[in-house]
Design a protein around this motif. Structure first.
Motif, PDB file in Angstrom:
ATOM      1  N   ALA A 205       0.828  -1.210   0.000  1.00 57.38           N
ATOM      2  CA  ALA A 205       0.000   0.000   0.000  1.00 57.38           C
ATOM      3  C   ALA A 205       0.858   1.253   0.000  1.00 57.38           C
ATOM      4  O   ALA A 205       0.528   2.248  -0.660  1.00 57.38           O
ATOM      5  CB  ALA A 205      -0.938  -0.005   1.202  1.00 57.38           C
ATOM      6  N   GLY A 206       1.971   1.219   0.741  1.00 57.55           N
ATOM      7  CA  GLY A 206       2.842   2.385   0.798  1.00 57.55           C
ATOM      8  C   GLY A 206       3.669   2.563  -0.461  1.00 57.55           C
ATOM      9  O   GLY A 206       3.810   3.682  -0.976  1.00 57.55           O
ATOM     10  N   ARG A 207       4.200   1.460  -0.975  1.00 61.03           N
ATOM     11  CA  ARG A 207       5.094   1.540  -2.136  1.00 61.03           C
ATOM     12  C   ARG A 207       4.325   1.924  -3.398  1.00 61.03           C
ATOM     13  O   ARG A 207       4.836   2.654  -4.254  1.00 61.03           O
ATOM     14  CB  ARG A 207       5.784   0.186  -2.328  1.00 61.03           C
ATOM     15  N   ARG A 209       1.168   3.420  -3.539  1.00 64.90           N
ATOM     16  CA  ARG A 209      -0.019   4.180  -3.168  1.00 64.90           C
ATOM     17  C   ARG A 209      -0.570   5.007  -4.330  1.00 64.90           C
ATOM     18  O   ARG A 209      -1.783   5.143  -4.476  1.00 64.90           O
ATOM     19  CB  ARG A 209       0.265   5.071  -1.961  1.00 64.90           C
ATOM     20  N   ALA A 210       0.308   5.556  -5.161  1.00 63.45           N
ATOM     21  CA  ALA A 210      -0.177   6.340  -6.311  1.00 63.45           C
ATOM     22  C   ALA A 210      -0.967   5.449  -7.273  1.00 63.45           C
ATOM     23  O   ALA A 210      -1.987   5.866  -7.832  1.00 63.45           O
ATOM     24  CB  ALA A 210       0.993   6.984  -7.045  1.00 63.45           C
ATOM     25  N   PHE A 211      -0.510   4.209  -7.445  1.00 62.16           N
ATOM     26  CA  PHE A 211      -1.201   3.264  -8.320  1.00 62.16           C
ATOM     27  C   PHE A 211      -2.615   2.985  -7.798  1.00 62.16           C
ATOM     28  O   PHE A 211      -3.583   2.975  -8.563  1.00 62.16           O
ATOM     29  CB  PHE A 211      -0.394   1.970  -8.386  1.00 62.16           C
ATOM     30  N   PHE A 212      -2.740   2.780  -6.468  1.00 60.35           N
ATOM     31  CA  PHE A 212      -4.043   2.472  -5.880  1.00 60.35           C
ATOM     32  C   PHE A 212      -4.970   3.693  -5.909  1.00 60.35           C
ATOM     33  O   PHE A 212      -6.191   3.548  -6.011  1.00 60.35           O
ATOM     34  CB  PHE A 212      -3.881   1.968  -4.447  1.00 60.35           C
ATOM     35  N   VAL A 213      -4.399   4.872  -5.822  1.00 58.21           N
ATOM     36  CA  VAL A 213      -5.215   6.086  -5.905  1.00 58.21           C
ATOM     37  C   VAL A 213      -5.767   6.269  -7.313  1.00 58.21           C
ATOM     38  O   VAL A 213      -6.937   6.604  -7.520  1.00 58.21           O
ATOM     39  CB  VAL A 213      -4.397   7.330  -5.479  1.00 58.21           C
ATOM     40  N   GLU A 214      -4.920   6.032  -8.305  1.00 61.24           N
ATOM     41  CA  GLU A 214      -5.298   6.270  -9.699  1.00 61.24           C
ATOM     42  C   GLU A 214      -6.280   5.232 -10.238  1.00 61.24           C
ATOM     43  O   GLU A 214      -7.129   5.544 -11.064  1.00 61.24           O
ATOM     44  CB  GLU A 214      -4.036   6.256 -10.578  1.00 61.24           C
ATOM     45  N   ARG A 215      -6.181   3.989  -9.756  1.00 60.76           N
ATOM     46  CA  ARG A 215      -6.974   2.889 -10.329  1.00 60.76           C
ATOM     47  C   ARG A 215      -7.845   2.249  -9.255  1.00 60.76           C
ATOM     48  O   ARG A 215      -7.362   1.472  -8.422  1.00 60.76           O
ATOM     49  CB  ARG A 215      -6.044   1.855 -10.969  1.00 60.76           C
ATOM     50  N   ALA A 216      -9.111   2.562  -9.283  1.00 62.51           N
ATOM     51  CA  ALA A 216     -10.027   2.084  -8.245  1.00 62.51           C
ATOM     52  C   ALA A 216     -10.088   0.553  -8.204  1.00 62.51           C
ATOM     53  O   ALA A 216     -10.208  -0.045  -7.132  1.00 62.51           O
ATOM     54  CB  ALA A 216     -11.423   2.659  -8.477  1.00 62.51           C
ATOM     55  N   VAL A 246      -8.526  -3.169  11.977  1.00 61.29           N
ATOM     56  CA  VAL A 246      -7.873  -1.977  12.537  1.00 61.29           C
ATOM     57  C   VAL A 246      -6.410  -1.915  12.118  1.00 61.29           C
ATOM     58  O   VAL A 246      -5.915  -0.867  11.685  1.00 61.29           O
ATOM     59  CB  VAL A 246      -7.979  -1.979  14.078  1.00 61.29           C
ATOM     60  N   LEU A 247      -5.691  -3.030  12.266  1.00 62.83           N
ATOM     61  CA  LEU A 247      -4.260  -3.040  11.943  1.00 62.83           C
ATOM     62  C   LEU A 247      -4.030  -2.776  10.455  1.00 62.83           C
ATOM     63  O   LEU A 247      -3.092  -2.061  10.083  1.00 62.83           O
ATOM     64  CB  LEU A 247      -3.652  -4.384  12.345  1.00 62.83           C
ATOM     65  N   LEU A 248      -4.880  -3.330   9.617  1.00 63.04           N
ATOM     66  CA  LEU A 248      -4.763  -3.053   8.183  1.00 63.04           C
ATOM     67  C   LEU A 248      -4.998  -1.569   7.907  1.00 63.04           C
ATOM     68  O   LEU A 248      -4.300  -0.959   7.088  1.00 63.04           O
ATOM     69  CB  LEU A 248      -5.766  -3.901   7.402  1.00 63.04           C
ATOM     70  N   GLY A 249      -5.967  -0.978   8.588  1.00 63.52           N
ATOM     71  CA  GLY A 249      -6.225   0.444   8.416  1.00 63.52           C
ATOM     72  C   GLY A 249      -5.048   1.299   8.833  1.00 63.52           C
ATOM     73  O   GLY A 249      -4.740   2.323   8.210  1.00 63.52           O
ATOM     74  N   PHE A 250      -4.354   0.878   9.894  1.00 60.29           N
ATOM     75  CA  PHE A 250      -3.188   1.620  10.372  1.00 60.29           C
ATOM     76  C   PHE A 250      -2.042   1.624   9.357  1.00 60.29           C
ATOM     77  O   PHE A 250      -1.190   2.517   9.390  1.00 60.29           O
ATOM     78  CB  PHE A 250      -2.680   1.026  11.689  1.00 60.29           C
ATOM     79  N   THR A 251      -1.997   0.628   8.485  1.00 59.01           N
ATOM     80  CA  THR A 251      -0.879   0.561   7.535  1.00 59.01           C
ATOM     81  C   THR A 251      -1.071   1.477   6.333  1.00 59.01           C
ATOM     82  O   THR A 251      -0.120   1.717   5.582  1.00 59.01           O
ATOM     83  CB  THR A 251      -0.703  -0.878   7.002  1.00 59.01           C
ATOM     84  N   ILE A 252      -2.274   1.989   6.138  1.00 53.63           N
ATOM     85  CA  ILE A 252      -2.557   2.808   4.954  1.00 53.63           C
ATOM     86  C   ILE A 252      -1.843   4.152   5.068  1.00 53.63           C
ATOM     87  O   ILE A 252      -1.974   4.841   6.083  1.00 53.63           O
ATOM     88  CB  ILE A 252      -4.071   3.028   4.793  1.00 53.63           C
ATOM     89  N   PRO A 253      -1.098   4.558   4.039  1.00 49.31           N
ATOM     90  CA  PRO A 253      -0.396   5.853   4.087  1.00 49.31           C
ATOM     91  C   PRO A 253      -1.387   7.012   4.188  1.00 49.31           C
ATOM     92  O   PRO A 253      -2.376   7.065   3.459  1.00 49.31           O
ATOM     93  CB  PRO A 253       0.356   5.901   2.757  1.00 49.31           C
ATOM     94  N   LEU A 275      -3.853   8.133  -0.128  1.00 39.57           N
ATOM     95  CA  LEU A 275      -4.550   6.848  -0.202  1.00 39.57           C
ATOM     96  C   LEU A 275      -5.563   6.683   0.929  1.00 39.57           C
ATOM     97  O   LEU A 275      -6.623   6.080   0.730  1.00 39.57           O
ATOM     98  CB  LEU A 275      -3.533   5.702  -0.170  1.00 39.57           C
ATOM     99  N   ALA A 276      -5.253   7.213   2.118  1.00 38.22           N
ATOM    100  CA  ALA A 276      -6.198   7.116   3.228  1.00 38.22           C
ATOM    101  C   ALA A 276      -7.509   7.812   2.882  1.00 38.22           C
ATOM    102  O   ALA A 276      -8.596   7.277   3.140  1.00 38.22           O
ATOM    103  CB  ALA A 276      -5.583   7.729   4.491  1.00 38.22           C
ATOM    104  N   GLU A 277      -7.428   8.984   2.298  1.00 37.91           N
ATOM    105  CA  GLU A 277      -8.633   9.711   1.891  1.00 37.91           C
ATOM    106  C   GLU A 277      -9.424   8.924   0.846  1.00 37.91           C
ATOM    107  O   GLU A 277     -10.656   8.840   0.906  1.00 37.91           O
ATOM    108  CB  GLU A 277      -8.262  11.083   1.327  1.00 37.91           C
ATOM    109  N   VAL A 278      -8.705   8.371  -0.108  1.00 38.33           N
ATOM    110  CA  VAL A 278      -9.365   7.661  -1.207  1.00 38.33           C
ATOM    111  C   VAL A 278     -10.086   6.409  -0.700  1.00 38.33           C
ATOM    112  O   VAL A 278     -11.247   6.157  -1.042  1.00 38.33           O
ATOM    113  CB  VAL A 278      -8.335   7.292  -2.291  1.00 38.33           C
ATOM    114  N   LEU A 279      -9.404   5.618   0.141  1.00 40.54           N
ATOM    115  CA  LEU A 279     -10.028   4.394   0.640  1.00 40.54           C
ATOM    116  C   LEU A 279     -11.204   4.714   1.560  1.00 40.54           C
ATOM    117  O   LEU A 279     -12.227   4.012   1.531  1.00 40.54           O
ATOM    118  CB  LEU A 279      -8.993   3.539   1.366  1.00 40.54           C
TER     119      LEU A 279
END
Length: 434
Positions: A205-207, A209-216, A246-253, A275-279
């Motif tokens: 998710a961190g590495r 993150r731009a990819f996940f933001v751009e492509r739903a 919860v732990l998965l949510g904490f890992t989101i940038p 990415l946090a905003e998008v998810l």
């Protein structure tokens, strides 16, 4: 075609409505009322039969009832969003500055300790009931924010920030309580496997993150399967599976500010939501419109047995202890701890807030519902008298707390509206002179 703005995330007017606090709270009420009506109708057997139907994967210890899937599975979506929100608050929100957050943090802790002490004191002669001590410690953020949004059009902005910060810490404490006190047996192999998958999830998710933001679609194709694996392993470990959410949510940038995309031949560079905003934007409708209402539907259904059954439930010490903890303990703990931190430190309330405003928030925090129902499920055997009495107490206390809070906050809202009108009237002559 890809999109980088939150507004263009796939959705509709329905999706937009489900992101509103008032709509999510309304669906909770409807689901709970539907469950209560069905569970106390002539067709009650069909409700309980549906709730107890089992399906899943036996070799993975995942052959669960519909009600358990709702509590352990669907509610993990809600807790994932809690994790994302907490991560955002800790990185660049109200919990980032200790000085700003110390008052609502202390209020949240007081709002957990005092209800637990009241519950324990009232049931000290009933040790078999003490396992439910954490039931009155939780606040339902969905209900609380919905009521504040309905009655608080002119309340100070600082009051909403106070409630959100208090609720965020309250959720964090509730998560810790569930993990520590409601885990009876731990299988370390699947637990370590869950942690390993969560780490991989966070790295990806961190590495990218731009990819996940751009492509739903990538969220559902890549992140969702990893999340499901982590959830299944956590469930197999014996730790309540919502902790994985919860732990998965904490890992989101949740980086501060907004990242800027590089300009290309097709378009200029522009701001990209993190990415946090998008998810949060993508998953909020799923949580508010489906996951939490379905959990409420299967958790709130209790056969009260008519007026005689209600009379029996209200005569039980467990019912009284839970109601006292939520309706009295929550506001008392929040007000007392806020006074103490202001008395003995340099921190204090925002100047725009008065003690009556905080009283309304304290009463609002007495709406336990979602997490309280979950703790009740973990505290007492389903179908037992204590289990049913606890649910009656939670629903009754939440209704009373909501009514009292709405009354106090409505009065305060009118007061703030008059004050804002008075200030506007004072400003208008000088405005005309200018």
């Amino acid at each position: 075609m890809t999109s980088t703005s939150l507004t263009s995330t796939p959705g509709s007017h329905l999706y937009a409505a489900l992101r509103k606090d008032t709509v999510g709270g309304g669906l909770l009420v409807i689901a709970a009322l539907a469950a209560l009506v069905w569970a106390n109708s002539g067709f009650a057997h069909s409700y309980f039969a549906l709730r107890d139907v089992e399906f899943g994967f036996a070799p993975w210890h995942l052959e669960l009832s519909v009600g358990t899937w709702a509590a352990d599975g669907l509610l993990a979506i809600f807790f994932f969003l809690v994790g994302v929100e907490l991560k955002t608050e800790f990185t660049h929100g109200d919990l980032r500055s200790f000085r700003t957050a110390i008052v609502p943090i202390t209020a949240a802790i007081g709002g957990v300790i005092v209800p637990a002490l009241i519950f324990t004191a009232l049931l000290v002669s009933h040790p078999e009931m003490l396992r439910g001590w954490a039931i009155p410690t939780a606040t339902d953020i969905a209900f609380a924010v919905a009521i504040l949004a309905i009655v608080g059009s002119h309340l100070p902005k600082a009051l909403r920030i106070f409630l959100l910060t208090l609720a965020a810490v309250d959720d964090l404490v509730a998560i810790g309580i569930i993990a520590v006190f409601y885990t009876e047996r731990i299988n370390f192999a699947p637990l370590l496997g869950a942690f390993a998958v969560i780490v991989v999830y966070g790295v990806i998710a961190g590495r990218f993150r731009a990819f996940f933001v751009e492509r739903a679609w990538s969220t559902w194709v890549i992140l969702l399967p990893l999340g499901l694996i982590a959830w299944a392993l956590m469930h197999s470990s014996g730790v309540h599976a919502t902790i994985a959410g919860v732990l998965l949510g904490f890992t989101i940038p949740a980086v501060t500010g907004r990242e800027r995309t590089a300009p290309t031949d097709d378009h200029d560079g522009h701001d990209r939501p993190n990415l946090a905003e998008v998810l949060e934007h993508r998953l909020r409708p799923l949580s508010a419109g489906f996951a939490v209402p379905v959990f409420a539907f299967f958790a709130a259904g209790v056969a009260v047995g008519g007026l005689d059954g209600l009379a029996t439930a209200f005569a039980q010490p467990l019912t009284f202890a839970i109601m006292a903890g939520l309706v009295l303990g929550k506001p008392l703990g929040i007000l007392a701890s806020t006074w103490l931190v202001g008395r003995f430190t340099s921190a204090g309330l925002d100047p725009s807030l008065k003690w009556w405003d905080l009283t309304g928030i304290g009463l609002l925090a007495g709406i336990g519902f979602t997490v309280s129902l979950l703790v009740a499920e973990l505290s007492f055997a389903p179908g037992s008298p204590a289990h049913d009495h606890a649910k009656v107490a939670i629903l009754s206390a939440s209704l009373i707390a909501a009514a009292l809070a709405a009354t106090v906050l409505s009065i305060r809202n009118r007061r703030h509206r008059r004050l804002s009108g008075r200030y506007a009237g004072r400003a208008s002559p000088s405005a005309h002179r200018r």
